[in-house]
Motif scaffolding. Sequence first.
Motif, PDB file in Angstrom:
ATOM      1  N   THR A 149       7.495   1.063  13.369  1.00 38.08           N
ATOM      2  CA  THR A 149       7.005   1.356  12.028  1.00 38.08           C
ATOM      3  C   THR A 149       6.727   2.840  11.858  1.00 38.08           C
ATOM      4  O   THR A 149       7.040   3.433  10.825  1.00 38.08           O
ATOM      5  N   SER A 187       3.392   0.908   5.294  1.00 40.29           N
ATOM      6  CA  SER A 187       2.818  -0.375   4.870  1.00 40.29           C
ATOM      7  C   SER A 187       3.761  -1.173   3.989  1.00 40.29           C
ATOM      8  O   SER A 187       3.338  -2.168   3.386  1.00 40.29           O
ATOM      9  N   LEU A 245       6.426  -3.829   2.698  1.00 42.64           N
ATOM     10  CA  LEU A 245       6.650  -5.220   3.098  1.00 42.64           C
ATOM     11  C   LEU A 245       7.994  -5.748   2.623  1.00 42.64           C
ATOM     12  O   LEU A 245       8.754  -6.319   3.404  1.00 42.64           O
ATOM     13  N   ALA A 289       3.878  -4.531   8.543  1.00 40.12           N
ATOM     14  CA  ALA A 289       3.551  -5.309   7.350  1.00 40.12           C
ATOM     15  C   ALA A 289       4.132  -6.721   7.432  1.00 40.12           C
ATOM     16  O   ALA A 289       3.474  -7.697   7.053  1.00 40.12           O
ATOM     17  N   TYR A 303       2.167 -10.326   7.550  1.00 48.31           N
ATOM     18  CA  TYR A 303       2.561 -11.434   6.659  1.00 48.31           C
ATOM     19  C   TYR A 303       2.780 -12.717   7.462  1.00 48.31           C
ATOM     20  O   TYR A 303       2.326 -13.793   7.061  1.00 48.31           O
ATOM     21  N   ALA A 346      -3.830  -5.527  10.494  1.00 48.89           N
ATOM     22  CA  ALA A 346      -3.939  -4.764   9.251  1.00 48.89           C
ATOM     23  C   ALA A 346      -4.942  -3.630   9.389  1.00 48.89           C
ATOM     24  O   ALA A 346      -4.698  -2.504   8.919  1.00 48.89           O
TER      25      ALA A 346
END
Length: 262
Positions: free
Chosen positions: A48, A198, A200, A215, A219, A235
Motif C-alpha cells: 500500500t 486509503s 478502496l 483498505a 473491508y 484501520a
Amino acid sequence: MVLLPLALTALLSFQRFNHETGVQPGYTLVAYAQVLGDEYYWQVFARTGWVALLTTLICVIVGAPEAYILSRMRAPWRSIFLLVILAPLLVSVVVRAFGWSLVLGPAGFVNQFLEWVGIGRTRLLYTPIAVVVALVHVMLPFMVIPVWTSLQKLDPWVENAALSLGASPFTTWRRVVLPQVTPGLVSGALIVFALSASALAIPGLLGGRRLKMVATLIYDEYLHELNWPLGAAIAFALLVVNLAVMLGFNAVLEGRYRRRMG
C-alpha cells in the motif's frame, strides 16, 4: 464528527473477539499483536505504501507542469481546460474503475495496441500497474488544483525579470517558480498520498482478491470475517502510518521552504 468515530474505532480495536460468538466484553492487545506479528500484514502495508508513493510521484510529475500551463492560459481556454481537469470528479470512482478494467483487460485497447505493435498481449488487469494507473487518473485533479492555486499568487513579471537578467526558462522555473509553489505541491502531495493509501474501490476492482491493499483488507475483516476488532486495529494502524508519513513529509519540505524563502 471526526474525533468520536475515531475514538470508537480505537476502543473497538482493543475488544476481545471469538469466531463463534463475535465481539466479547473486555479489552486486549491481541488484534495489534496479530497485526504487528504477522508478516502478511507487513507485506500488505508495504504494498500500500509504495503504490501510494508511486501514485503521488507520478501526480507531481504530471500535475505540476499541467497546473503551470493552465495558469498561463488565457480566457476562455483556461476555463475550458479547468473543466476538463475537474470533469473526472463528476463521475463515480466505481464507474471509472470499471472503465479502466475494460481498457486494461485481456481484450482491452492497451492489449490490442501491444499486439498490433508486435509486443503481444500481457497481463495488466489485477496487477499493481492497473491500480497505479487508475489511482493517478482519479487523484490528478487533487494535485493540479492546489498547485494552480499557488501559481495564481505568483506575479508573472517576476519570471520576466529573471529572464531579462539572463536566466534560462528552466532556471527561472527552478529558482523562481518552484520555491513559491512548494506549499501547493506539499498540499497536493499529502492529499494524493492519503487518499491513495486509503482507497478502496480501485484496489478492490482493479487489484482483485489476490492483490490486497490495506483498505480492502479492512473491508474483508469487517464484512467477510466479521472480525471487527482486527479490522479496527488495521484501520487505526493505517491512520497512524498515514499521519506519520504526512507529518514527516510536511515537516521536511516546509523546513526547506522556510529556509529558502527566508
